[in-house]
Scaffold this active site. Structure first.
Site, PDB file in Angstrom:
ATOM      1  N   GLN A 185     -10.041  -3.994  -3.552  1.00  0.00           N
ATOM      2  CA  GLN A 185     -11.348  -3.574  -3.035  1.00  0.00           C
ATOM      3  C   GLN A 185     -12.445  -3.830  -4.073  1.00  0.00           C
ATOM      4  O   GLN A 185     -13.515  -4.352  -3.754  1.00  0.00           O
ATOM      5  CB  GLN A 185     -11.312  -2.085  -2.664  1.00  0.00           C
ATOM      6  CG  GLN A 185     -12.609  -1.597  -2.059  1.00  0.00           C
ATOM      7  CD  GLN A 185     -12.907  -2.244  -0.720  1.00  0.00           C
ATOM      8  OE1 GLN A 185     -12.094  -2.220   0.176  1.00  0.00           O
ATOM      9  NE2 GLN A 185     -14.089  -2.854  -0.566  1.00  0.00           N
ATOM     10  N   HIS A 217      -7.321   0.818  -6.506  1.00  0.00           N
ATOM     11  CA  HIS A 217      -7.545  -0.054  -5.341  1.00  0.00           C
ATOM     12  C   HIS A 217      -8.192  -1.348  -5.854  1.00  0.00           C
ATOM     13  O   HIS A 217      -9.356  -1.651  -5.559  1.00  0.00           O
ATOM     14  CB  HIS A 217      -8.438   0.662  -4.324  1.00  0.00           C
ATOM     15  CG  HIS A 217      -8.383   0.084  -2.948  1.00  0.00           C
ATOM     16  ND1 HIS A 217      -7.619  -1.022  -2.627  1.00  0.00           N
ATOM     17  CD2 HIS A 217      -9.017   0.451  -1.793  1.00  0.00           C
ATOM     18  CE1 HIS A 217      -7.782  -1.291  -1.341  1.00  0.00           C
ATOM     19  NE2 HIS A 217      -8.619  -0.416  -0.819  1.00  0.00           N
ATOM     20  N   ASP A 222     -17.143   7.008  -1.585  1.00  0.00           N
ATOM     21  CA  ASP A 222     -15.945   6.892  -0.739  1.00  0.00           C
ATOM     22  C   ASP A 222     -15.802   8.207   0.024  1.00  0.00           C
ATOM     23  O   ASP A 222     -16.507   9.186  -0.263  1.00  0.00           O
ATOM     24  CB  ASP A 222     -14.714   6.617  -1.632  1.00  0.00           C
ATOM     25  CG  ASP A 222     -13.489   6.161  -0.843  1.00  0.00           C
ATOM     26  OD1 ASP A 222     -13.585   5.990   0.390  1.00  0.00           O
ATOM     27  OD2 ASP A 222     -12.429   5.991  -1.467  1.00  0.00           O
ATOM     28  N   ARG A 254     -13.195  -9.021   1.345  1.00  0.00           N
ATOM     29  CA  ARG A 254     -11.800  -8.705   1.023  1.00  0.00           C
ATOM     30  C   ARG A 254     -10.927  -9.938   1.288  1.00  0.00           C
ATOM     31  O   ARG A 254     -10.065 -10.304   0.492  1.00  0.00           O
ATOM     32  CB  ARG A 254     -11.290  -7.531   1.890  1.00  0.00           C
ATOM     33  CG  ARG A 254     -11.812  -6.162   1.504  1.00  0.00           C
ATOM     34  CD  ARG A 254     -11.229  -5.669   0.189  1.00  0.00           C
ATOM     35  NE  ARG A 254      -9.774  -5.591   0.212  1.00  0.00           N
ATOM     36  CZ  ARG A 254      -9.070  -4.561   0.679  1.00  0.00           C
ATOM     37  NH1 ARG A 254      -9.684  -3.493   1.171  1.00  0.00           N
ATOM     38  NH2 ARG A 254      -7.742  -4.558   0.626  1.00  0.00           N
ATOM     39  N   ARG A 309       0.891  -1.184   0.000  1.00  0.00           N
ATOM     40  CA  ARG A 309       0.000   0.000   0.000  1.00  0.00           C
ATOM     41  C   ARG A 309       0.914   1.215   0.000  1.00  0.00           C
ATOM     42  O   ARG A 309       1.725   1.405   0.912  1.00  0.00           O
ATOM     43  CB  ARG A 309      -0.893  -0.003   1.243  1.00  0.00           C
ATOM     44  CG  ARG A 309      -1.593   1.311   1.466  1.00  0.00           C
ATOM     45  CD  ARG A 309      -2.694   1.247   2.463  1.00  0.00           C
ATOM     46  NE  ARG A 309      -3.837   0.545   1.903  1.00  0.00           N
ATOM     47  CZ  ARG A 309      -5.061   0.578   2.422  1.00  0.00           C
ATOM     48  NH1 ARG A 309      -5.304   1.265   3.522  1.00  0.00           N
ATOM     49  NH2 ARG A 309      -6.049  -0.077   1.853  1.00  0.00           N
ATOM     50  N   CYS A 362     -16.285   1.299   0.562  1.00  0.00           N
ATOM     51  CA  CYS A 362     -15.108   0.486   0.876  1.00  0.00           C
ATOM     52  C   CYS A 362     -14.689   0.590   2.344  1.00  0.00           C
ATOM     53  O   CYS A 362     -13.961  -0.269   2.834  1.00  0.00           O
ATOM     54  CB  CYS A 362     -13.951   0.854  -0.045  1.00  0.00           C
ATOM     55  SG  CYS A 362     -13.426   2.578   0.103  1.00  0.00           S
TER      56      CYS A 362
HETATM   57  N1   CP Z   1     -11.112  -0.342   2.342  1.00  0.00           N
HETATM   58  C1   CP Z   1      -9.835  -0.386   2.797  1.00  0.00           C
HETATM   59  O1   CP Z   1      -8.871  -0.528   2.014  1.00  0.00           O
HETATM   60  O2   CP Z   1      -9.744  -0.311   4.142  1.00  0.00           O
HETATM   61  P1   CP Z   1      -8.393  -0.022   4.978  1.00  0.00           P
HETATM   62  O3   CP Z   1      -7.916   1.355   4.581  1.00  0.00           O
HETATM   63  O4   CP Z   1      -8.809  -0.099   6.414  1.00  0.00           O
HETATM   64  O5   CP Z   1      -7.389  -1.068   4.615  1.00  0.00           O
END
Ligand code: CP
Length: 307
Positions: free
Chosen positions: A137, A134, A223, A291, A107, A263
């Site tokens: 997701q 992403h 989001d 997920r 990430r 998400c």
């Molecule tokens: N939706 C998502 O990626 O959540 P986090 O940021 O908690 O990993």
């Protein structure tokens, strides 16, 4: 004999519709076994390195729990507790980590950073979120849609809010899986087709009014107004996004039985009304759980191919 090419998962467009069909079927099997407490340890003795340059709850827990359930183990790194925070080049980090583990999830900030890592890695790399995409997701979101409603082909998804990494990934998914996205963003926060990596503008329609984007939609999704890394813009975004709150009026404009997805994490009263996210059309908790199931299928596929 040449070694088989390494497969990475850096954006949604990296896989074909056939590969997604396999992954969704496999994720369903893996989820069923998990619910029945049946062992599914196809990645015994394999190791996943997870590198977080931004905060996470769902991504960390879903990958970490998922890898342990597959029989493997996990190494967790952040910028602050690794040499990445002291300017070691990402390419050198990739060369080193790839000699010690079987799979890497990252990430980070710019997409180009994960692409550089992948270009120097001798093991598969998974995008756990970048500024631009992403994909894990959306993999979970579409799996959730399929569980609830069947195929997403030919359906309409309304995206209400920021033209961010989630919006870009929904748009890529619409090209791969054959559905339409209605996009409504405030002025100045539009989706950039070149950043989203779209082949054509055919799979999406842009609406100035978020209510119009929701009309006739099968799925409404949004989001946070301010994604990680853009906190300095918080106040300006709060003003610009005030009308981009998914509320009951928007859900009523969608098709009867339309689903709501987010998400997470969510800010009730900002991008979504509490009555919507906590209401009967919301499937956000299934999305979050899924997920883990889809990522288990993904990790297995990247390391073992189709089973
Ligand atoms: N939706 C998502 O990626 O959540 P986090 O940021 O908690 O990993």
């Amino acid at each position: 004999m040449n070694a088989p090419a390494i497969k990475h998962y850096l954006q949604f467009a990296d896989f074909t519709a056939d590969e997604y069909a396999y992954l969704f079927e496999r994720a369903a099997l893996i989820k069923r076994k998990f619910k029945n407490y049946e062992k599914h340890d196809t990645l015994a003795d394999r190791t996943l390195a997870m590198i977080f340059e931004k905060a996470s709850t769902r991504t960390r827990v879903s990958f970490e729990a998922g890898m342990y359930q597959l029989g493997g183990s996990v190494v967790h790194l952040t910028t602050g507790d690794s040499q990445l925070g002291r300017s070691e080049p990402i390419e050198d980090t990739a060369r080193v980590i790839g000699r010690m583990v079987d799979l890497v999830m990252i990430r980070t900030f710019e997409q180009v950073r994960i692409e550089s890592f992948a270009a120097h890695s001798r093991v598969p790399v998974i995008n756990g979120l970048t500024n631009e995409f992403h994909p894990c997701q959306i993999l979970a979101d579409i799996f959730t849609w399929i569980e609830q409603r069947g195929s997403i082909a030919g359906k309409t998804v309304a995206w209400v809010g920021d033209g961010n990494n989630m919006a870009n990934t929904w748009l890529q998914a619409s090209e791969v899986l054959g559905f339409t996205v209605h996009v409504s963003t405030p002025s100045g926060y539009e989706v950039d087709q070149s950043v989203a990596g779209l082949r054509s503008p055919r799979s999406y329609k842009v609406f100035a009014d978020p209510l119009d984007a929701c009309r006739g939609a099968d799925l409404v999704t949004t989001d946070v107004w301010t994604s990680m890394g853009y906190e300095a813009e918080n106040e300006a975004r709060r003003q610009a996004f005030a009308r981009w709150c998914v509320d009951e009026t928007m859900m009523r404009a969608a098709r009867p039985g339309a689903l709501f997805m987010h998400c997470l994490p969510a800010h009730r009263g900002e991008e979504v009304a509490a009555q919507v996210i906590d209401g009967p059309q919301s499937v956000v908790w299934d999305e979050a759980e899924n997920r883990m199931h889809v990522q288990k299928a993904l990790m297995e596929y990247l390391l073992l191919g189709q089973q």
